[in-house]
Write an enzyme that holds these catalytic residues in place. Structure first.
Site, PDB file in Angstrom:
ATOM      1  N   SER A   1      44.654  47.883  47.545  1.00 45.05           N
ATOM      2  CA  SER A   1      44.733  47.024  46.369  1.00 45.05           C
ATOM      3  C   SER A   1      46.206  46.865  46.023  1.00 45.05           C
ATOM      4  O   SER A   1      47.023  47.728  46.368  1.00 45.05           O
ATOM      5  CB  SER A   1      43.974  47.655  45.197  1.00 45.05           C
ATOM      6  OG  SER A   1      44.342  47.073  43.969  1.00 45.05           O
TER       7      SER A   1
ATOM      8  N   TYR B   1      42.643  54.919  38.690  1.00 45.44           N
ATOM      9  CA  TYR B   1      42.407  53.993  39.799  1.00 45.44           C
ATOM     10  C   TYR B   1      43.659  53.861  40.655  1.00 45.44           C
ATOM     11  O   TYR B   1      43.597  53.967  41.892  1.00 45.44           O
ATOM     12  CB  TYR B   1      41.996  52.633  39.251  1.00 45.44           C
ATOM     13  CG  TYR B   1      41.775  51.580  40.322  1.00 45.44           C
ATOM     14  CD1 TYR B   1      40.638  51.604  41.113  1.00 45.44           C
ATOM     15  CD2 TYR B   1      42.717  50.567  40.529  1.00 45.44           C
ATOM     16  CE1 TYR B   1      40.434  50.638  42.096  1.00 45.44           C
ATOM     17  CE2 TYR B   1      42.515  49.600  41.500  1.00 45.44           C
ATOM     18  CZ  TYR B   1      41.378  49.637  42.284  1.00 45.44           C
ATOM     19  OH  TYR B   1      41.181  48.686  43.257  1.00 45.44           O
TER      20      TYR B   1
END
Length: 240
Positions: free
Chosen positions: A140, A154
């Site tokens: 990501s 995260y």
């Protein structure tokens, strides 16, 4: 003739989003597939589409948060196909929260986003080395940039995943295994819908990368001749 025809690919997170798009793209190129995901119903829909394009498509529906299920997935790949040429980690979990949120928020994301890819690669590594295969970590943009408030757990899991990929590459490149990390920006996936709910923003999927865009770019990188290797691939929405 397709680079992927007859090769064996294992794809986690195959029941939707980027994992689904990569599965269909590989099937279109004639790869044999083992598709893994949590939802048996959704996974079978993807598999049926893939079977229209390529023979030899198997599914493995399970919650890979359990180590035993990860090991069973690896065993299934080797038993069904005899080995693995391409391993794609598209599994992912997003849970937002402030730093003072329960530490279980970190634990759950670490287990899915970091530990599962680590363990599955470990179990399949002898086969990948023997076949001079390729490993893809779908990361990501959060794994590239400094963590923001509300995204600490995260981002930590994604920065850790980047370290896993970099360290693995340094170990296995000389053995003929290529390792690619993909850093997509915001992509029109079910996870992105969750992110927008967390951010309390309206969700318009047309503004973002499409999963098929990411899949096409990844396949181009994997199809490169062995004189070249893409190690890190950043893709972002054209509209920013």
């Amino acid at each position: 003739m397709s680079t992927f025809r007859g090769t064996v690919a294992v794809v986690t997170g195959a029941s939707g989003g980027i994992g689904e798009a990569l599965s269909i793209a590989l099937a279109r190129e004639g790869a044999r597939l083992l598709l893994a995901g949590r939802s048996a119903e959704r996974l079978e829909i993807v598999a049926e589409h893939a079977r229209d394009l390529s023979p030899g498509v198997e599914t493995f529906a399970a919650d890979l948060a359990e180590d035993g299920r990860v090991e069973a997935l690896a065993d299934r790949a080797l038993a069904a196909f005899g080995g693995v040429d391409v391993l794609i980690h598209s599994i992912g979990l997003f849970l937002g929260g402030a730093f003072e949120s329960p530490v279980e928020i970190l634990d759950r994301q670490y287990r899915i986003n970091t530990r599962v890819p680590y363990l599955l690669t470990q179990k399949l590594l002898p086969s990948l080395i023997a076949r001079q295969g390729q490993v893809v970590f779908v990361n990501s943009s959060a794994g590239l940039h400094p963590a923001r408030a509300g995204w600490v757990a995260y981002s930590a899991s994604k920065h850790a995943l980047r370290a896993v990929a970099d360290g693995l590459r340094d170990e296995v490149n000389k053995k003929g295994v290529r390792v690619l990390t993909v850093f997509p920006g915001r992509t029109a996936t079910p996870m992105q819908e969750e992110v927008h709910r967390y951010e309390e923003r309206d969700y318009d999927p047309e503004r973002f990368l499409q999963p098929r865009d990411v899949a096409a770019t990844v396949l181009n990188a994997l199809a490169l001749p062995r004189t070249a290797e893409v190690t890190d691939l950043q893709i972002r929405p054209m509209r920013g």
